[in-house]
Design a protein around this motif. Structure first.
Motif, PDB file in Angstrom:
ATOM      1  N   HIS A   1       0.975  -1.145   0.150  1.00 13.61           N
ATOM      2  CA  HIS A   1      -0.096  -0.140  -0.063  1.00 13.61           C
ATOM      3  C   HIS A   1       0.783   1.262   0.012  1.00 13.61           C
ATOM      4  CE1 HIS A   1       0.544  -0.312   4.508  1.00 13.61           C
ATOM      5  NE2 HIS A   1       0.552   1.112   4.256  1.00 13.61           N
ATOM      6  N   GLU A   2       2.059   1.120   0.248  1.00  9.60           N
ATOM      7  CA  GLU A   2       3.133   2.315   0.392  1.00  9.60           C
ATOM      8  C   GLU A   2       3.740   2.575  -1.218  1.00  9.60           C
ATOM      9  OE1 GLU A   2       5.968   1.607   3.382  1.00  9.60           O
ATOM     10  OE2 GLU A   2       4.449   1.993   4.997  1.00  9.60           O
ATOM     11  N   ILE A   3       3.628   1.536  -2.127  1.00  9.29           N
ATOM     12  CA  ILE A   3       4.314   1.799  -3.563  1.00  9.29           C
ATOM     13  C   ILE A   3       3.267   2.470  -4.211  1.00  9.29           C
ATOM     14  CG2 ILE A   3       4.656   0.534  -5.578  1.00  9.29           C
ATOM     15  CD1 ILE A   3       5.035  -2.086  -3.921  1.00  9.29           C
ATOM     16  N   LEU A   4       3.890   3.753  -4.840  1.00  7.11           N
ATOM     17  CA  LEU A   4       3.520   4.697  -5.969  1.00  7.11           C
ATOM     18  C   LEU A   4       3.551   4.099  -7.198  1.00  7.11           C
ATOM     19  CD1 LEU A   4       5.053   8.106  -4.564  1.00  7.11           C
ATOM     20  CD2 LEU A   4       2.817   7.280  -4.233  1.00  7.11           C
ATOM     21  N   TYR A   5       4.871   3.922  -7.550  1.00  9.61           N
ATOM     22  CA  TYR A   5       5.153   3.029  -9.099  1.00  9.61           C
ATOM     23  C   TYR A   5       6.304   2.509  -8.973  1.00  9.61           C
ATOM     24  CZ  TYR A   5       7.987   7.360 -10.160  1.00  9.61           C
ATOM     25  OH  TYR A   5       8.874   8.227 -10.001  1.00  9.61           O
ATOM     26  N   ILE A   6       6.609   1.584 -10.036  1.00 11.24           N
ATOM     27  CA  ILE A   6       7.805   0.754 -10.129  1.00 11.24           C
ATOM     28  C   ILE A   6       8.341   1.169 -11.797  1.00 11.24           C
ATOM     29  CG2 ILE A   6       8.615  -1.563 -10.048  1.00 11.24           C
ATOM     30  CD1 ILE A   6       6.132  -2.340  -8.313  1.00 11.24           C
ATOM     31  N   GLU A   7       9.681   1.268 -11.478  1.00  9.29           N
ATOM     32  CA  GLU A   7      10.259   1.455 -12.521  1.00  9.29           C
ATOM     33  C   GLU A   7      11.317   0.572 -12.926  1.00  9.29           C
ATOM     34  OE1 GLU A   7      12.364   5.311 -15.055  1.00  9.29           O
ATOM     35  OE2 GLU A   7      11.957   5.507 -13.042  1.00  9.29           O
ATOM     36  N   SER A   8      11.571   0.096 -14.060  1.00 10.11           N
ATOM     37  CA  SER A   8      12.861  -0.709 -14.606  1.00 10.11           C
ATOM     38  C   SER A   8      14.024   0.092 -15.207  1.00 10.11           C
ATOM     39  CB  SER A   8      12.348  -1.668 -15.934  1.00 10.11           C
ATOM     40  OG  SER A   8      13.445  -2.468 -16.104  1.00 10.11           O
ATOM     41  N   LEU A   9      15.024  -0.147 -14.715  1.00 12.59           N
ATOM     42  CA  LEU A   9      16.357   0.786 -15.100  1.00 12.59           C
ATOM     43  C   LEU A   9      17.347  -0.407 -15.559  1.00 12.59           C
ATOM     44  CD1 LEU A   9      16.155   3.093 -12.239  1.00 12.59           C
ATOM     45  CD2 LEU A   9      15.638   3.576 -14.572  1.00 12.59           C
ATOM     46  N   ARG A  10      17.308  -0.785 -16.840  1.00 15.64           N
ATOM     47  CA  ARG A  10      18.337  -1.821 -17.268  1.00 15.64           C
ATOM     48  C   ARG A  10      18.179  -3.190 -16.313  1.00 15.64           C
ATOM     49  NH1 ARG A  10      21.553  -0.343 -21.343  1.00 15.64           N
ATOM     50  NH2 ARG A  10      21.610   1.723 -21.836  1.00 15.64           N
ATOM     51  N   ASN A  11      19.473  -3.293 -15.682  1.00  8.74           N
ATOM     52  CA  ASN A  11      19.296  -4.692 -14.749  1.00  8.74           C
ATOM     53  C   ASN A  11      18.732  -4.421 -13.632  1.00  8.74           C
ATOM     54  OD1 ASN A  11      20.514  -6.290 -16.686  1.00  8.74           O
ATOM     55  ND2 ASN A  11      22.617  -5.513 -16.194  1.00  8.74           N
ATOM     56  N   TYR A  12      18.347  -3.359 -13.229  1.00  6.38           N
ATOM     57  CA  TYR A  12      17.679  -2.898 -11.929  1.00  6.38           C
ATOM     58  C   TYR A  12      16.350  -2.308 -11.921  1.00  6.38           C
ATOM     59  CZ  TYR A  12      22.496  -3.122 -10.259  1.00  6.38           C
ATOM     60  OH  TYR A  12      23.867  -3.611  -9.962  1.00  6.38           O
ATOM     61  N   VAL A  13      15.973  -2.438 -10.763  1.00  7.55           N
ATOM     62  CA  VAL A  13      14.360  -1.854 -10.682  1.00  7.55           C
ATOM     63  C   VAL A  13      14.099  -1.081  -9.429  1.00  7.55           C
ATOM     64  CG1 VAL A  13      11.722  -2.771 -10.262  1.00  7.55           C
ATOM     65  CG2 VAL A  13      13.161  -3.910 -11.632  1.00  7.55           C
ATOM     66  N   SER A  14      13.618   0.263  -9.594  1.00  8.30           N
ATOM     67  CA  SER A  14      13.488   1.115  -8.497  1.00  8.30           C
ATOM     68  C   SER A  14      11.978   0.976  -8.213  1.00  8.30           C
ATOM     69  CB  SER A  14      13.746   2.549  -8.821  1.00  8.30           C
ATOM     70  OG  SER A  14      14.998   2.640  -9.134  1.00  8.30           O
ATOM     71  N   ILE A  15      11.652   1.127  -6.731  1.00 11.29           N
ATOM     72  CA  ILE A  15      10.397   1.103  -6.244  1.00 11.29           C
ATOM     73  C   ILE A  15      10.302   2.398  -5.519  1.00 11.29           C
ATOM     74  CG2 ILE A  15       8.622  -0.161  -4.498  1.00 11.29           C
ATOM     75  CD1 ILE A  15      11.373  -2.118  -6.048  1.00 11.29           C
TER      76      ILE A  15
END
Length: 241
Positions: free
Chosen positions: A152-166
């Motif tokens: 419930h705290e997640i706004l969005y998730i972004e893929s950055l090459r081999n990494y993912v940012s939450i």
């Protein structure tokens, strides 16, 4: 009308497993199985194929090279034992990326994504996900430790090459060595929506949207061309024009 499928893999066992999966689903029809990209190219030039299950690492011509040499390719779902090709597959606008060994439940999820994309009436029943995310969480590896992330705290998730940012409501950003598809599998579909090969958004955090953008807080996130129809269907369910 049945969805015409083609399997391409240089391993007999992988072909056998995928063929068995296809046989379990009434609305899928296997049109052929190929053990090389060259053989697949011949079939694609002679038959109408709707959905292509394509391995990547094959002798001679790879699955990625094959896809780059098709002018009007069918919808593609990559099936591979290697996660490092995920970014390149998204650049080729593949619908999904399945890591071997492929569980039947994961196969169903990918096929349902195709049905949604094509506005197919049929959906394969999946295990019900928990829709109340107030206490739901996942653990992600970040900075050499497993970090608890409340959904419930997640706004969005972004893929950055081999990494993912939450990105979270509290302004915190968690970076993990992973693929966005792996994380998507752990998220309830009733609460999260893949809108681009590089973005997943929390549906209840959307502040506004257009046919090409979704606003989450101060972030404007693009809607991918291959996701547009499905995204609009989901968002318009709660819209009053």
């Amino acid at each position: 009308m049945k969805v015409k499928c083609l399997l391409v893999d240089d391993e007999d066992l992988a072909l056998d497993i995928m063929e068995e999966y296809i046989k379990r689903i009434d609305y899928l029809q296997l049109e052929g199985r190929c053990k090389s990209a060259v053989e697949a190219l011949s079939v694609l030039n002679s038959k109408k194929i709707d959905l292509l299950f394509l391995d990547i690492q094959m002798p001679g011509l790879t699955g990625i090279q094959l896809l780059r040499n098709i002018s009007n390719p069918p919808t593609v779902i990559f099936t591979t034992a290697y996660s490092e090709y995920a970014l390149e597959s998204y650049d080729l606008e593949a619908l999904d990326y399945l890591i071997k060994p492929i569980p039947f439940e994961r196969f169903i999820k990918a096929v349902n994504r195709y049905f949604k994309l094509k506005k197919h009436d049929y959906q394969i029943p999946e295990k019900k996900e928990q829709s109340n995310t107030d206490q739901a969480f996942i653990f992600l590896k970040s900075e050499k430790k497993m970090v608890k992330v409340f959904l419930h705290e997640i706004l969005y998730i972004e893929s950055l090459r081999n990494y993912v940012s939450i990105y979270q409501e509290n302004g915190q950003e968690i970076i993990t060595l992973n693929t966005i598809s792996n994380i998507e599998e752990k998220l309830p579909e009733t609460n999260f929506l893949r809108i681009h090969r590089s973005f997943i958004i929390a549906i209840d955090k959307i502040e506004s949207f257009t046919s090409s953008l979704v606003q989450v807080e101060q972030k404007y996130i693009p809607i991918g061309r291959n996701y547009k129809s499905m995204v609009m269907d989901v968002l318009n369910q709660n819209s009053i024009n």
